[in-house]
Design an enzyme around this catalytic site. Structure first.
Site, PDB file in Angstrom:
ATOM      1  N   SER A 128       2.826  -6.050   2.693  1.00 42.25           N
ATOM      2  CA  SER A 128       1.974  -7.040   3.369  1.00 42.25           C
ATOM      3  C   SER A 128       0.839  -7.444   2.439  1.00 42.25           C
ATOM      4  O   SER A 128       0.371  -6.615   1.638  1.00 42.25           O
ATOM      5  CB  SER A 128       1.368  -6.430   4.640  1.00 42.25           C
ATOM      6  OG  SER A 128       0.427  -7.309   5.203  1.00 42.25           O
ATOM      7  N   TYR A 141      -3.456   0.314   8.552  1.00 40.38           N
ATOM      8  CA  TYR A 141      -2.321  -0.576   8.242  1.00 40.38           C
ATOM      9  C   TYR A 141      -2.371  -0.967   6.760  1.00 40.38           C
ATOM     10  O   TYR A 141      -1.363  -0.858   6.044  1.00 40.38           O
ATOM     11  CB  TYR A 141      -2.368  -1.822   9.136  1.00 40.38           C
ATOM     12  CG  TYR A 141      -1.202  -2.754   8.911  1.00 40.38           C
ATOM     13  CD1 TYR A 141       0.085  -2.389   9.312  1.00 40.38           C
ATOM     14  CD2 TYR A 141      -1.369  -3.979   8.284  1.00 40.38           C
ATOM     15  CE1 TYR A 141       1.166  -3.234   9.100  1.00 40.38           C
ATOM     16  CE2 TYR A 141      -0.290  -4.833   8.070  1.00 40.38           C
ATOM     17  CZ  TYR A 141       0.964  -4.460   8.474  1.00 40.38           C
ATOM     18  OH  TYR A 141       2.038  -5.289   8.263  1.00 40.38           O
TER      19      TYR A 141
END
Ligand SMILES: NC(=O)c1ccc[n+]([C@@H]2O[C@H](COP(=O)([O-])OP(=O)(O)OC[C@H]3O[C@@H](n4cnc5c(N)ncnc54)[C@H](OP(=O)(O)O)[C@@H]3O)[C@@H](O)[C@H]2O)c1
Length: 267
Positions: A128, A141
């Site tokens: 990501s 995350y």
């Protein structure tokens, strides 16, 4: 040339769009989910939980029984999380790292002996853009996806002698089910973080629900599969999110942090 492709987390979102797209292109695609698919899908399906070694071994065995080879493993299964670092319980952190990081490694361990025997293979890890910066209230995350980036680089070096390549895809926001599945370490009403986490949760949900359809990520994954020499990292977000990586690289860290805080309305 038609390839045998295994995609984890193909029930929804990026995994589902990629499984459908690659099937359309003529590849033999196996998409996994933890629960049986309830609707008819154009690709082969397998039950697999990346946190359950037995289910991984069973899924790989079924795939090999039918195909006798595995050309591409797409480690897509993943989980989001929002919360203040100080207040996020270990259990939630473990759940995220177990899925996003250890799960990916378990999949690699299961697939690599097959690829090594073939003398070729490609591992595509879905990371990501969030893994390239310490996002506020998304630190766990970001850290899990940063780990995916680093592991990809190491894998790529370690696997080269065996003809196996590894690369990562770094999406920005994509419109998927990730909002519904995201873990939220919601602070108590008395917590000093309460309003920050609530605001961040709303911002992230809003950004994802307005983002582009996952097909554009499927097309970037296709580029990696078709390339005779895949890039190590494919950055795949909307312009501003990709530009933020450029800013992070070239601006002084304090100024980049100032911009990041401003973007989320933080002082
Ligand atoms: N959407 C975004 O904005 C965005 C941005 C950057 C990166 N990503 C990454 O893209 C990947 C796909 O996410 P998505 O946005 O498509 O979200 P999604 O729609 O929620 O899909 C996540 C997939 O992961 C699977 N999954 C979750 N836990 C699993 C486990 N323990 N074992 C096996 N499968 C598991 C789910 O399958 P079942 O629940 O059916 O098992 C589901 O198919 C993730 O790695 C995510 O971090 C997403």
């Amino acid at each position: 040339m038609s390839k045998v492709i295994l995609i984890t987390g193909a029930s929804t979102g990026i995994g589902r769009a990629t499984a459908e797209y690659l099937t359309q292109l003529g590849h033999r695609v196996y998409g996994t989910s933890r629960k049986p698919f309830t609707e008819i899908v154009p690709f082969q399906t397998l039950l697999l939980d990346v946190n359950d070694e037995t289910s991984i071994q069973a899924a790989i065995a079924q795939l090999l029984q039918r195909e006798q080879r595995l050309d591409v493993l797409i480690n897509n299964a993943g989980l989001g999380i929002i919360g203040a670092l100080e207040e996020t319980p270990d259990a939630l952190i473990e759940q995220v790292f177990n899925t996003n990081v250890y799960g990916l490694l378990r999949m690699c361990r299961a697939a690599l002996p097959v690829m090594r025997l073939q003398g070729n293979g490609l591992i595509i890890n879905v990371a990501s853009i969030a893994g390239r910066m310490g996002l506020p209230f998304r630190g766990i995350y970001s850290a899990s996806k940063a780990a995916v980036e680093i592991l990809t680089e190491t894998l790529n070096i370690e696997l080269k002698p065996f003809g196996i390549r590894a690369c990562s895809i770094l999406p920005g926001d994509v419109r998927t089910n990730i909002n519904a599945a995201r873990l939220v370490a919601m602070p108590s009403l008395a917590s000093p973080y309460r309003s920050f986490v609530e605001t961040m949760n709303n911002i992230v949900n809003d950004e994802v629900s307005k983002a582009e359809d996952p097909l554009y990520i499927a097309k970037i994954i296709e580029q990696a599969i078709n390339s005779s020499s895949p890039k190590i990292h494919y950055i795949a977000g909307p312009f501003l999110q990709r530009f933020s990586l450029w800013l992070k690289r070239f601006l002084p860290s304090r100024f980049f942090e100032y911009l990041l805080r401003g973007n989320y309305g933080l002082k």
